[in-house]
Design a protein around this motif. Sequence first.
Motif, PDB file in Angstrom:
ATOM      1  N   GLN A   1       0.752  -1.174   0.006  1.00  0.00           N
ATOM      2  CA  GLN A   1      -0.110  -0.154   0.032  1.00  0.00           C
ATOM      3  C   GLN A   1       0.828   1.394   0.023  1.00  0.00           C
ATOM      4  O   GLN A   1       1.752   1.352   0.957  1.00  0.00           O
ATOM      5  N   VAL A   2       0.787   2.149  -0.924  1.00  0.00           N
ATOM      6  CA  VAL A   2       1.579   3.144  -1.148  1.00  0.00           C
ATOM      7  C   VAL A   2       0.665   4.398  -0.234  1.00  0.00           C
ATOM      8  O   VAL A   2      -0.549   4.467  -0.474  1.00  0.00           O
ATOM      9  N   GLN A   3       1.375   5.384   0.360  1.00  0.00           N
ATOM     10  CA  GLN A   3       0.865   6.586   1.064  1.00  0.00           C
ATOM     11  C   GLN A   3       1.750   7.666   0.846  1.00  0.00           C
ATOM     12  O   GLN A   3       2.734   7.579   0.580  1.00  0.00           O
ATOM     13  N   LEU A   4       1.071   8.628   0.510  1.00  0.00           N
ATOM     14  CA  LEU A   4       1.593  10.005   0.325  1.00  0.00           C
ATOM     15  C   LEU A   4       1.467  10.855   1.556  1.00  0.00           C
ATOM     16  O   LEU A   4       0.093  11.049   2.024  1.00  0.00           O
ATOM     17  N   VAL A   5       2.405  11.211   2.307  1.00  0.00           N
ATOM     18  CA  VAL A   5       2.156  11.975   3.247  1.00  0.00           C
ATOM     19  C   VAL A   5       2.739  13.433   3.237  1.00  0.00           C
ATOM     20  O   VAL A   5       3.985  13.455   2.849  1.00  0.00           O
ATOM     21  N   GLU A   6       1.791  14.242   3.379  1.00  0.00           N
ATOM     22  CA  GLU A   6       2.117  15.712   3.265  1.00  0.00           C
ATOM     23  C   GLU A   6       2.527  16.382   4.393  1.00  0.00           C
ATOM     24  O   GLU A   6       2.122  16.111   5.520  1.00  0.00           O
ATOM     25  N   SER A   7       3.141  17.618   4.030  1.00  0.00           N
ATOM     26  CA  SER A   7       3.763  18.400   5.340  1.00  0.00           C
ATOM     27  C   SER A   7       3.981  19.655   4.871  1.00  0.00           C
ATOM     28  O   SER A   7       4.274  19.849   3.539  1.00  0.00           O
ATOM     29  N   GLY A   8       3.875  20.895   5.671  1.00  0.00           N
ATOM     30  CA  GLY A   8       4.164  22.096   5.328  1.00  0.00           C
ATOM     31  C   GLY A   8       3.202  23.107   5.177  1.00  0.00           C
ATOM     32  O   GLY A   8       3.328  24.223   4.998  1.00  0.00           O
ATOM     33  N   GLY A   9       1.887  22.620   5.433  1.00  0.00           N
ATOM     34  CA  GLY A   9       0.712  23.809   5.110  1.00  0.00           C
ATOM     35  C   GLY A   9       0.580  24.636   6.295  1.00  0.00           C
ATOM     36  O   GLY A   9       1.272  24.290   7.430  1.00  0.00           O
ATOM     37  N   GLY A  10      -0.161  25.366   6.167  1.00  0.00           N
ATOM     38  CA  GLY A  10      -0.507  26.258   7.481  1.00  0.00           C
ATOM     39  C   GLY A  10      -1.121  27.622   7.212  1.00  0.00           C
ATOM     40  O   GLY A  10      -1.622  27.628   6.053  1.00  0.00           O
ATOM     41  N   LEU A  11      -0.956  28.492   7.913  1.00  0.00           N
ATOM     42  CA  LEU A  11      -1.349  29.866   7.754  1.00  0.00           C
ATOM     43  C   LEU A  11      -0.469  30.699   7.787  1.00  0.00           C
ATOM     44  O   LEU A  11       0.632  30.764   8.636  1.00  0.00           O
TER      45      LEU A  11
ATOM     46  N   GLY B   1      -2.585  12.195  -1.631  1.00  0.00           N
ATOM     47  CA  GLY B   1      -2.286  12.228  -0.216  1.00  0.00           C
ATOM     48  C   GLY B   1      -3.534  12.969   0.191  1.00  0.00           C
ATOM     49  O   GLY B   1      -4.591  13.242  -0.471  1.00  0.00           O
ATOM     50  N   GLN B   2      -3.976  12.959   1.779  1.00  0.00           N
ATOM     51  CA  GLN B   2      -5.055  13.300   2.098  1.00  0.00           C
ATOM     52  C   GLN B   2      -5.442  14.876   2.068  1.00  0.00           C
ATOM     53  O   GLN B   2      -6.504  15.228   2.304  1.00  0.00           O
ATOM     54  N   GLY B   3      -4.550  15.686   1.579  1.00  0.00           N
ATOM     55  CA  GLY B   3      -4.752  17.187   1.545  1.00  0.00           C
ATOM     56  C   GLY B   3      -4.219  17.740   2.613  1.00  0.00           C
ATOM     57  O   GLY B   3      -4.545  17.375   4.042  1.00  0.00           O
ATOM     58  N   MET B   4      -3.862  19.057   2.525  1.00  0.00           N
ATOM     59  CA  MET B   4      -3.751  19.862   3.790  1.00  0.00           C
ATOM     60  C   MET B   4      -3.929  21.163   3.232  1.00  0.00           C
ATOM     61  O   MET B   4      -3.693  21.651   2.186  1.00  0.00           O
ATOM     62  N   GLN B   5      -4.322  21.884   4.544  1.00  0.00           N
ATOM     63  CA  GLN B   5      -4.786  23.225   4.276  1.00  0.00           C
ATOM     64  C   GLN B   5      -3.791  24.245   4.243  1.00  0.00           C
ATOM     65  O   GLN B   5      -2.972  24.170   5.021  1.00  0.00           O
ATOM     66  N   VAL B   6      -3.827  25.198   3.394  1.00  0.00           N
ATOM     67  CA  VAL B   6      -3.095  26.431   3.054  1.00  0.00           C
ATOM     68  C   VAL B   6      -3.894  27.775   3.172  1.00  0.00           C
ATOM     69  O   VAL B   6      -4.713  27.688   2.351  1.00  0.00           O
ATOM     70  N   THR B   7      -3.711  28.471   4.328  1.00  0.00           N
ATOM     71  CA  THR B   7      -4.556  29.608   4.351  1.00  0.00           C
ATOM     72  C   THR B   7      -3.711  30.820   4.301  1.00  0.00           C
ATOM     73  O   THR B   7      -2.580  30.653   5.010  1.00  0.00           O
ATOM     74  N   VAL B   8      -3.866  31.722   3.345  1.00  0.00           N
ATOM     75  CA  VAL B   8      -3.335  32.976   3.135  1.00  0.00           C
ATOM     76  C   VAL B   8      -4.216  33.988   3.703  1.00  0.00           C
ATOM     77  O   VAL B   8      -4.864  34.409   2.975  1.00  0.00           O
ATOM     78  N   SER B   9      -3.561  34.940   4.599  1.00  0.00           N
ATOM     79  CA  SER B   9      -4.614  35.910   5.142  1.00  0.00           C
ATOM     80  C   SER B   9      -4.115  37.178   4.676  1.00  0.00           C
ATOM     81  O   SER B   9      -2.731  37.460   4.495  1.00  0.00           O
ATOM     82  N   SER B  10      -4.714  38.146   4.317  1.00  0.00           N
ATOM     83  CA  SER B  10      -4.633  39.301   3.453  1.00  0.00           C
ATOM     84  C   SER B  10      -4.559  40.409   4.712  1.00  0.00           C
ATOM     85  O   SER B  10      -4.749  40.379   5.832  1.00  0.00           O
TER      86      SER B  10
END
Length: 116
Positions: free
Chosen positions: A1-11, A107-116
């Motif tokens: 089973q292949v898994q893709l593990v994401e990192s580095g997202g955030g606000l 991958g499961q996806g990760m949130q990236v939020t950019v505030s203005s």
Amino acid sequence: QVQLVESGGGLVQAGESLRLSCEASGIIVRFNVMAWYRQVSGGSRDLVASMNRNGEVKYGDFGRGRFTISRDADQNRVHLQMNNLRSEDTAVYYCNAENDYRYAYWGQGMQVTVSS
């Protein structure tokens, strides 16, 4: 089973940078293409950038000039350097990998939020 593990997202604030990373684990195959996609709430999943094993790169229109995709020498890790982020870059970012049979892993996806 292949898994893709994401990192580095955030606000982050507009104008700042983020580096997303994705590493494959499990039964390792040598992927042909590794890529990043993003999905804005209620929208479609769009290509951000992709790179094949020969180093050929494609970018979506919104990332060209600001985003850079790279792959480690082992070919099973992919990174996305995002500079000068804008509020419209806010989305869920997904890592994608495709083998020689064109079977795609996500991958499961990760949130990236950019505030203005």
